[in-house]
Design an enzyme around this catalytic site. Structure first.
Site, PDB file in Angstrom:
ATOM      1  N   VAL A   3       2.905  13.878  -3.381  1.00  0.00           N
ATOM      2  CA  VAL A   3       2.353  14.973  -3.191  1.00  0.00           C
ATOM      3  C   VAL A   3       0.923  14.957  -2.835  1.00  0.00           C
ATOM      4  CG1 VAL A   3       4.511  16.807  -2.307  1.00  0.00           C
ATOM      5  CG2 VAL A   3       2.669  17.057  -4.223  1.00  0.00           C
ATOM      6  N   GLY A   4       0.072  13.880  -3.132  1.00  0.00           N
ATOM      7  CA  GLY A   4      -1.201  13.939  -3.245  1.00  0.00           C
ATOM      8  C   GLY A   4      -2.209  12.199  -3.971  1.00  0.00           C
TER       9      GLY A   4
ATOM     10  N   ASP B  50       0.584  -1.186  -0.554  1.00  0.00           N
ATOM     11  CA  ASP B  50      -0.155   0.522   0.106  1.00  0.00           C
ATOM     12  C   ASP B  50       0.755   1.045   0.092  1.00  0.00           C
ATOM     13  OD1 ASP B  50      -2.414  -1.041   0.007  1.00  0.00           O
ATOM     14  OD2 ASP B  50      -1.949  -1.553   2.157  1.00  0.00           O
TER      15      ASP B  50
ATOM     16  N   THR C   3      -9.839  -4.830   1.705  1.00  0.00           N
ATOM     17  CA  THR C   3     -10.087  -5.475   2.764  1.00  0.00           C
ATOM     18  C   THR C   3     -11.160  -4.260   3.854  1.00  0.00           C
ATOM     19  OG1 THR C   3      -8.934  -5.294   4.384  1.00  0.00           O
ATOM     20  CG2 THR C   3      -9.129  -7.388   3.514  1.00  0.00           C
TER      21      THR C   3
ATOM     22  N   LYS D 215       2.100   1.880  -5.406  1.00  0.00           N
ATOM     23  CA  LYS D 215       2.069   1.835  -6.384  1.00  0.00           C
ATOM     24  C   LYS D 215       1.138   2.475  -7.547  1.00  0.00           C
ATOM     25  CE  LYS D 215       2.349  -2.033  -4.565  1.00  0.00           C
ATOM     26  NZ  LYS D 215       1.883  -2.196  -2.840  1.00  0.00           N
TER      27      LYS D 215
ATOM     28  N   LYS E 125      -0.946   4.257  -8.348  1.00  0.00           N
ATOM     29  CA  LYS E 125      -0.235   6.034  -8.278  1.00  0.00           C
ATOM     30  C   LYS E 125       1.098   5.573  -9.686  1.00  0.00           C
ATOM     31  CE  LYS E 125       0.776  10.542  -7.753  1.00  0.00           C
ATOM     32  NZ  LYS E 125      -0.154  11.728  -7.133  1.00  0.00           N
TER      33      LYS E 125
ATOM     34  N   GLN F 251       2.153  -6.108  -3.226  1.00  0.00           N
ATOM     35  CA  GLN F 251       2.124  -6.435  -2.204  1.00  0.00           C
ATOM     36  C   GLN F 251       3.941  -5.515  -1.646  1.00  0.00           C
ATOM     37  OE1 GLN F 251       1.794  -9.706  -3.329  1.00  0.00           O
ATOM     38  NE2 GLN F 251      -0.254  -8.569  -2.597  1.00  0.00           N
TER      39      GLN F 251
ATOM     40  N   HIS G 127      -4.737  -1.550  -5.371  1.00  0.00           N
ATOM     41  CA  HIS G 127      -3.441  -0.375  -6.004  1.00  0.00           C
ATOM     42  C   HIS G 127      -4.861   0.627  -6.602  1.00  0.00           C
ATOM     43  CE1 HIS G 127      -0.363  -3.250  -7.525  1.00  0.00           C
ATOM     44  NE2 HIS G 127      -0.593  -3.276  -5.834  1.00  0.00           N
TER      45      HIS G 127
ATOM     46  N   LEU H  37       3.619  12.302   0.936  1.00  0.00           N
ATOM     47  CA  LEU H  37       4.739  12.868   2.104  1.00  0.00           C
ATOM     48  C   LEU H  37       3.404  14.688   2.259  1.00  0.00           C
ATOM     49  CD1 LEU H  37       7.393  14.348   2.546  1.00  0.00           C
ATOM     50  CD2 LEU H  37       7.215  15.965   0.752  1.00  0.00           C
TER      51      LEU H  37
ATOM     52  N   THR I  82       3.346 -12.848   2.471  1.00  0.00           N
ATOM     53  CA  THR I  82       2.001 -13.498   1.415  1.00  0.00           C
ATOM     54  C   THR I  82       3.392 -14.347   0.637  1.00  0.00           C
ATOM     55  OG1 THR I  82       0.821 -12.822   0.359  1.00  0.00           O
ATOM     56  CG2 THR I  82       3.170 -11.564  -0.467  1.00  0.00           C
TER      57      THR I  82
HETATM   58  P1  GDP Z   1      -0.848   0.440  -3.545  1.00  0.00           P
HETATM   59  O1  GDP Z   1      -1.433  -0.674  -2.986  1.00  0.00           O
HETATM   60  O2  GDP Z   1       0.723   0.329  -3.519  1.00  0.00           O
HETATM   61  O3  GDP Z   1      -1.060   0.744  -5.400  1.00  0.00           O
HETATM   62  O4  GDP Z   1      -1.641   1.240  -2.448  1.00  0.00           O
HETATM   63  P2  GDP Z   1      -3.149   2.019  -2.461  1.00  0.00           P
HETATM   64  O5  GDP Z   1      -3.250   2.019  -3.697  1.00  0.00           O
HETATM   65  O6  GDP Z   1      -3.533   0.711  -1.668  1.00  0.00           O
HETATM   66  O7  GDP Z   1      -2.628   2.621  -0.953  1.00  0.00           O
HETATM   67  C1  GDP Z   1      -1.962   4.066  -1.336  1.00  0.00           C
HETATM   68  C2  GDP Z   1      -3.183   5.029  -1.282  1.00  0.00           C
HETATM   69  O8  GDP Z   1      -2.612   6.165  -1.088  1.00  0.00           O
HETATM   70  C3  GDP Z   1      -4.381   5.340  -2.047  1.00  0.00           C
HETATM   71  O9  GDP Z   1      -5.797   5.797  -1.276  1.00  0.00           O
HETATM   72  C4  GDP Z   1      -3.926   6.259  -2.986  1.00  0.00           C
HETATM   73  O10 GDP Z   1      -4.385   7.070  -3.560  1.00  0.00           O
HETATM   74  C5  GDP Z   1      -2.962   7.705  -1.791  1.00  0.00           C
HETATM   75  N1  GDP Z   1      -1.999   8.416  -2.372  1.00  0.00           N
HETATM   76  C6  GDP Z   1      -0.651   7.260  -3.091  1.00  0.00           C
HETATM   77  N2  GDP Z   1       0.142   8.949  -3.433  1.00  0.00           N
HETATM   78  C7  GDP Z   1      -0.463   9.890  -2.519  1.00  0.00           C
HETATM   79  C8  GDP Z   1       0.007  10.754  -1.511  1.00  0.00           C
HETATM   80  O11 GDP Z   1       1.070  11.152  -2.203  1.00  0.00           O
HETATM   81  N3  GDP Z   1      -0.692  11.826  -1.077  1.00  0.00           N
HETATM   82  C9  GDP Z   1      -1.826  10.973  -0.620  1.00  0.00           C
HETATM   83  N4  GDP Z   1      -2.325  11.968   0.609  1.00  0.00           N
HETATM   84  N5  GDP Z   1      -2.571   9.783  -0.729  1.00  0.00           N
HETATM   85  C10 GDP Z   1      -1.830   9.355  -1.703  1.00  0.00           C
HETATM   86  P1  IMO Z   2      -1.466  -4.359  -2.579  1.00  0.00           P
HETATM   87  O1  IMO Z   2      -0.525  -4.577  -3.576  1.00  0.00           O
HETATM   88  C1  IMO Z   2      -1.521  -5.119   2.152  1.00  0.00           C
HETATM   89  C2  IMO Z   2      -0.961  -8.584   3.565  1.00  0.00           C
HETATM   90  C3  IMO Z   2      -2.271  -9.347   4.417  1.00  0.00           C
HETATM   91  C4  IMO Z   2      -1.256 -10.057   5.281  1.00  0.00           C
HETATM   92  C5  IMO Z   2      -0.238 -10.969   4.359  1.00  0.00           C
HETATM   93  C6  IMO Z   2      -0.981 -12.322   3.654  1.00  0.00           C
HETATM   94  O2  IMO Z   2      -2.617  -3.492  -2.344  1.00  0.00           O
HETATM   95  O3  IMO Z   2       0.313  -3.271  -1.759  1.00  0.00           O
HETATM   96  P2  IMO Z   2      -2.956 -12.791   1.497  1.00  0.00           P
HETATM   97  O4  IMO Z   2      -3.363 -12.914   1.824  1.00  0.00           O
HETATM   98  O5  IMO Z   2      -1.435 -11.968   0.891  1.00  0.00           O
HETATM   99  O6  IMO Z   2      -2.221 -14.221   2.101  1.00  0.00           O
HETATM  100  O7  IMO Z   2      -2.336 -12.484   2.820  1.00  0.00           O
HETATM  101  O8  IMO Z   2      -0.055  -9.869   3.158  1.00  0.00           O
HETATM  102  N1  IMO Z   2      -1.023  -8.278   1.954  1.00  0.00           N
HETATM  103  C7  IMO Z   2      -1.293  -7.202   2.461  1.00  0.00           C
HETATM  104  N2  IMO Z   2      -0.868  -6.118   2.471  1.00  0.00           N
HETATM  105  N3  IMO Z   2      -1.135  -4.903   0.755  1.00  0.00           N
HETATM  106  C8  IMO Z   2      -1.547  -5.762  -0.077  1.00  0.00           C
HETATM  107  O9  IMO Z   2      -1.418  -5.790  -1.502  1.00  0.00           O
HETATM  108  C9  IMO Z   2      -1.377  -7.154   0.694  1.00  0.00           C
HETATM  109  N4  IMO Z   2      -0.952  -7.995   0.129  1.00  0.00           N
HETATM  110  C10 IMO Z   2      -1.527  -8.866   0.592  1.00  0.00           C
HETATM  111  O10 IMO Z   2      -2.559  -7.848   4.765  1.00  0.00           O
HETATM  112  O11 IMO Z   2      -0.886  -9.239   6.479  1.00  0.00           O
HETATM  113 MG    MG Z   3      -2.991  -2.018  -1.348  1.00  0.00          MG
END
Ligand code: GDP
Ligand code: IMO
Ligand code: MG
Length: 431
Positions: free
Chosen positions: A416-417, A18, A303, A21, A23, A226, A46, A334, A241
């Site tokens: 930054v957003g 999270d 989730t 990636k 973005k 991940q 993502h 940031l 994972t």
């Molecule tokens: P990923 O799994 O690595 O693609 O990340 P996620 O989408 O699960 O979580 C990142 C969250 O942070 C998302 O809700 C994005 O919209 C948000 N996000 C990404 N970059 C920025 C940023 O620079 N600033 C803010 N405030 N939110 C961001």
């Molecule tokens: P993205 O790609 C954050 C975590 C789960 C759990 C562990 C194992 O959005 O960054 P799994 O279902 O893979 O067997 O769970 O890994 N986990 C993540 N945490 N971002 C993810 O994906 C995740 N995918 C799995 O919360 O701790």
């Molecule tokens: Mg994610």
């Protein structure tokens, strides 16, 4: 990012997932010809914001939101066909043209309905805090050489044999877990046969396609899911994972040579989060943790679980830089720190009288680890409109400089957003 010599780039999470990636891939995909997912499955979430719309991609590469970019799901992914088509149909309903530019490796393993049942019922999955998407059970079957691959949908008799074995095994596991739920061969076959024509229409030898694209000079983005600390080998095992999330997994998971990878961008938050159980050495105390969670909207994209929040952990990211061979960092979120009075960065772990600056393999050390912090004054102003480093307050620049030196990796981007335009390209050619 892409230039005349750098054509194949991996984007990898360098913390616990999270990191943003989605973005970064969306931003970089503007200049890519192909975006390919190489591991994981629908456990990923993502997020990409475009205008007023927000898209959460679970299995489809984040490049899909750029018309004309080809997207593929590599052999290293465990693919859930039911949710894949939900995702495709939602994109189509939102006006995204998916037709003719999304491919699925015929070698990719399928997440079966019974994998999800087992994952949801198992005590081991609960202890880890998995996403319940069947990821672990699907990879277990793959490694045990009894998995079902996309190409198996072409042969109904063979498929029924594999499904019968899988259902028997899953039902025995469900019984041992104390669950009343049972999988059925006929229902599983009916689900698969209903999806098969559509899925086989997307099936390709993805490794070969990407190889040919590379030979033709195409710009290729490999999208990790991940984070490095969730890698089955390099992460906080067993709280990980079931795949190689790190750059090593990118080549095997797409089906190209590791020698073809030219650059690796590590995405990290300006702080740290983790969903699920397992060590998080810099986890914040309350009420600060809840405060940062609210500021960053830190709730899981897959989730909806609240994410645990901590200070930036330099030991973790330097380790991730090493195991991935990161050529650049993208620091995200940031802006989330804009209102804090002061910030800490972890430079080592104190265990007894010893200070560890290299990430330890042994979780019992991490459990005892007391983070060693360096403190920084907050900048107390908005960074959301900054479009170059010089637009940032001096205190934010000092903070970023320390992250860069601590992680021994140049910063290539600062986000930054949530919007596409809220990004600063720093040494764009480094990554
Ligand atoms: P990923 O799994 O690595 O693609 O990340 P996620 O989408 O699960 O979580 C990142 C969250 O942070 C998302 O809700 C994005 O919209 C948000 N996000 C990404 N970059 C920025 C940023 O620079 N600033 C803010 N405030 N939110 C961001
Ligand atoms: P993205 O790609 C954050 C975590 C789960 C759990 C562990 C194992 O959005 O960054 P799994 O279902 O893979 O067997 O769970 O890994 N986990 C993540 N945490 N971002 C993810 O994906 C995740 N995918 C799995 O919360 O701790
Ligand atoms: Mg994610």
């Amino acid at each position: 990012m892409f230039d005349s010599t750098t054509r194949t780039v991996v984007v990898v999470g360098a913390q616990w997932g999270d990191e943003g990636k989605g973005k970064l891939v969306d931003v970089l995909a503007e200049r890519a010809d192909w975006v390919v997912r190489y591991q994981g499955g629908a456990n990923a979430g993502h997020t990409v914001h475009i205008g007023d719309k927000s898209f959460i991609l679970h299995q489809i590469p984040s490049g899909i939101l750029h018309p004309g970019v080809r997207c593929a799901i590599g052999n290293g992914v465990v693919m859930d066909p039911e949710t894949l088509f939900t995702e495709i149909d939602e994109l189509i309903a939102d006006g995204v043209d998916v037709e003719g530019r999304l491919y699925v490796s015929e070698r990719a393993h399928l997440v079966m309905p019974y994998h999800k049942l087992v994952d949801k019922a198992s005590a081991a999955s609960k202890a880890i805090g998995t996403t319940g998407r069947g990821i672990g059970p699907a990879y277990e079957d793959k490694v045990a050489r009894r998995g079902v691959r996309v190409l198996d949908l072409r042969n109904v008799e063979r498929l029924r044999e594999l499904v019968t074995l899988g259902v028997d095994r899953a039902n025995a596991q469900l019984e041992r877990s104390g669950s009343d739920v049972r999988a059925s061969v006929d229902e599983t076959m009916a689900t698969l046969q209903a999806l098969a024509p559509r899925l086989l229409g997307l099936a390709e030898d993805v490794g070969l396609c990407v190889h040919r694209a590379i030979k033709n000079g195409a710009a290729i983005l490999l999208e990790g899911a991940q984070g490095s600390l969730l890698d089955i080998d390099h992460g906080t095992y067993p709280f990980v994972t079931s795949s190689n999330t790190t750059v090593g997994g990118a080549a095997t998971g797409v089906g190209i040579s590791p020698m073809a990878l030219q650059s690796a961008l590590g995405v990290v938050k300006a702080y740290t989060t983790r969903v699920g159980n397992g060590p998080l050495p810099t986890e914040l105390e309350e009420p600060l943790q809840s405060h940062v969670r609210q500021l960053g909207h830190e709730f899981g994209a897959t989730t909806g679980r609240p994410r645990r929040c901590g200070w930036f952990d330099g030991v973790v990211v330097r380790y991730a830089a090493r195991v991935n061979g990161l050529t650049g960092l993208a620091i995200t979120k940031l802006d989330v720190l804009d209102t804090l009075d002061e910030l800490a960065v972890c430079t080592g772990y104190k265990v007894g009288n010893e200070v560890y600056t290299e990430f330890p393999a042994d979780l019992s050390l991490l459990e005892k680890a007391e983070p060693v912090y360096e403190w920084f004054p907050g900048w107390k102003q908005s960074t959301q409109d900054a479009r170059s480093l010089s637009d940032l307050p001096a205190a934010a620049r000092a903070y970023l400089d320390r992250l860069e030196s601590l992680c021994e990796t140049p910063i290539a981007f600062v986000s930054v957003g949530t919007r596409r335009d809220q990004i600063i390209g720093v040494h764009a050619t480094v990554a």
